[in-house]
Scaffold this active site. Structure first.
Site, PDB file in Angstrom:
ATOM      1  N   VAL A 109      -8.876  18.251  52.856  1.00 18.86           N
ATOM      2  CA  VAL A 109      -8.608  19.419  52.004  1.00 18.86           C
ATOM      3  C   VAL A 109      -9.909  19.952  51.376  1.00 18.86           C
ATOM      4  O   VAL A 109     -10.128  21.166  51.317  1.00 18.86           O
ATOM      5  CB  VAL A 109      -7.569  19.086  50.907  1.00 18.86           C
ATOM      6  CG1 VAL A 109      -7.205  20.342  50.132  1.00 18.86           C
ATOM      7  CG2 VAL A 109      -6.313  18.469  51.512  1.00 18.86           C
ATOM      8  N   ILE A 111       3.026  26.521  50.780  1.00 21.77           N
ATOM      9  CA  ILE A 111       4.218  27.207  50.279  1.00 21.77           C
ATOM     10  C   ILE A 111       4.084  27.412  48.763  1.00 21.77           C
ATOM     11  O   ILE A 111       3.938  26.444  48.013  1.00 21.77           O
ATOM     12  CB  ILE A 111       5.514  26.409  50.588  1.00 21.77           C
ATOM     13  CG1 ILE A 111       5.687  26.248  52.101  1.00 21.77           C
ATOM     14  CG2 ILE A 111       6.735  27.075  49.968  1.00 21.77           C
ATOM     15  CD1 ILE A 111       6.886  25.404  52.526  1.00 21.77           C
ATOM     16  N   LYS A 168       6.609  14.774  45.215  1.00 23.06           N
ATOM     17  CA  LYS A 168       6.701  16.241  45.163  1.00 23.06           C
ATOM     18  C   LYS A 168       7.983  16.671  44.448  1.00 23.06           C
ATOM     19  O   LYS A 168       7.984  17.621  43.658  1.00 23.06           O
ATOM     20  CB  LYS A 168       6.670  16.810  46.585  1.00 23.06           C
ATOM     21  CG  LYS A 168       5.326  16.592  47.262  1.00 23.06           C
ATOM     22  CD  LYS A 168       5.401  16.901  48.750  1.00 23.06           C
ATOM     23  CE  LYS A 168       4.055  16.669  49.421  1.00 23.06           C
ATOM     24  NZ  LYS A 168       4.128  16.708  50.883  1.00 23.06           N
TER      25      LYS A 168
END
Ligand SMILES: NC(=O)c1ccc[n+]([C@@H]2O[C@H](COP(=O)([O-])OP(=O)(O)OC[C@H]3O[C@@H](n4cnc5c(N)ncnc54)[C@H](OP(=O)(O)O)[C@@H]3O)[C@@H](O)[C@H]2O)c1
Length: 425
Positions: free
Chosen positions: A15, A131, A200
């Site tokens: 990332v 998202i 999450k």
């Protein structure tokens, strides 16, 4: 007012490099100015793609640098990430992080520190990569009555399930493929046993309902005990729907869900991460491979589905970029739902709280070493619907599954929701 962002970056892996790449190549002329001043990494031997002068191995070189006004935390070590994020906020720096495990374990404390220090902690990238669901729940769904937020939150397990279902691969071969492609960790337990999706889900519980949930309190059963025969069973499984039509050809999906349980006060929510048989009418049915999806169901907007790439350097980096960009305008998650809960509490009103006092139809497939008799001695069904020598379909109170999760794991029992879920009066 727009600010120039001076970044201290922690982590230059998948990332971190994705973000660096985006900052170099985002050619849209938005007047966006963000500059990485320093990057902290761990391994001194690793060859780096960019100039060595960027790098440090001492976290304080970033945390004590007064020129740096934003810490972007993208490391793989949750405990170290917690120390970094906490220190950064306490020293007045804003933070963007993608670390769902760290956040799920420490969110309540970090939100308190954010409020006390007037800093900002953003984490859009921590849930389902690209998202945009955190800001959507915090802002767009600030006031509307939410029935549920659910979906496929882990790309690796969805990839494995898709490959078994669509290409007839075995679980082990599908897992190896996922690892080779970099979707699954070398130790894939975090993904396939449902931990990642649970972290999450806890973050979404805060943004959707204003509550802080300890990941250990979530009913979590992964796909690690799944076999191809379970997917074949789901394909041929048939249930009668309300309109008397038969539905068949189910797929197995690892679903994370928080939903309100119908009751007089509508103040209880059920949280789980479980394999679920989904039919073709469910928007999750066609979410394949490493894709993620989030379904939001609310009183007036009805059902909305967000589908996109849940992982990878660029998709996740794009969510980090969006947070960095929002910080130029001093954006903060305000936790208005959490504050409203506190106000209700002070007035003695009932608060939203988790429950597992819910009856669900489940499929349990067990291995030869465990007899059906032994299984039934250990797990209480409220009703058995069908049974044979290697599986049972029946109704179970979900708190019973939660209590028996060690037994289920020890005996490699595969469990999936396969029908109605309803409150127990
Ligand atoms: N990968 C994804 O698609 C994805 C998606 C959403 C969220 N995330 C989250 O994003 C974070 C980063 O994931 P990743 O996939 O980029 O990990 P990764 O590829 O394994 O890279 C981890 C980076 O963290 C550095 N690091 C580890 N421990 C450190 C420490 N104590 N101090 C300083 N640096 C340290 C490593 O340094 P070295 O380079 O020296 O080894 C490496 O650069 C994790 O929290 C992950 O859960 C990842």
């Amino acid at each position: 007012m727009k600010k120039t962002v001076k970044i201290g970056l922690f982590g230059f892996g998948c990332v971190g490099q994705g973000l660096y790449d985006i900052l170099q190549n985002n050619t849209e002329n938005t007047g966006f100015e963000a500059q990485i001043l320093k990057i902290c990494v761990k391994n001194k031997e690793k060859k780096r793609e960019i100039d060595a002068s960027y790098f440090t191995f001492d976290k304080d070189e970033i945390l004590n640098n007064s020129e740096i006004n934003l810490v972007v935390e993208l490391i793989s070590d949750a405990e170290e990430a917690y120390q970094i994020v906490k220190k950064a906020l306490l020293s007045g720096k804003n933070v963007v992080t993608a670390n769902k495990k760290m956040l799920a374990l420490h969110l309540e404390e970090l939100v308190r520190i954010q409020k006390e220090t007037g800093t900002s902690l953003l984490y859009e990238a921590a849930v389902c990569g690209s998202i945009p669901i955190i800001r959507t729940l915090a802002e767009y769904y600030d006031n509307e009555f939410l029935y549920s937020v659910s979906g496929i939150f882990n790309g690796s397990s969805n990839y494995i399930l898709s490959k078994i279902s669509n290409e007839n691969l075995s679980y082990d071969v599908a897992l190896k493929q996922a690892q080779k492609l970099g979707f699954a960790e070398a130790d894939p337990t975090l993904d396939v046993a449902g931990f990642d999706a649970t972290y999450k889900l806890c973050l979404l519980a805060t943004q959707a309902y204003g509550i802080f949930i300890n990941p250990d309190e979530v009913l979590r059963i992964g796909i690690n005990n799944l076999k191809k025969e379970d997917i074949d069973f789901a394909k041929n499984y048939s249930v009668k729907k309300e309109n008397d039509q038969n539905t068949t050809n189910f797929k197995v999906k690892l679903v994370a869900s928080i939903s309100r349980i119908k009751s007089s006060e509508n103040n209880q929510v059920l949280l789980y991460v479980l394999p679920v048989f989904v039919d073709a009418e469910n928007p999750l049915y066609n979410v394949e491979n490493e894709n993620n999806a989030v379904l939001v169901e609310a009183a007036f907007s009805d059902k909305q589905t967000f589908i996109g790439k849940g992982a990878g350097g660029h998709p996740t980096g794009s969510a980090v970029l969006s947070d960095i960009s929002a910080l130029r305008f001093d954006y903060q998650y305000e936790y208005r739902k959490t504050d409203r809960n506190k106000e209700k509490n002070a007035l003695g009103q009932t608060l939203i709280s988790p429950t597992q006092n819910v009856e669900a139809e489940v499929y349990l497939r067990f291995e030869n070493h465990l007899s059906k008799k032994e299984l039934l001695q250990n797990i209480d069904f409220t009703e058995i619907l069908t049974e044979n020598e290697n599986h049972i379909i029946g109704k179970i109170i979900l708190s019973e599954l939660f209590e028996k999760r060690d037994f289920i794991e020890k005996h490699h029992i595969f469990v999936a929701l396969c029908g109605e879920v309803k409150a127990v009066n």
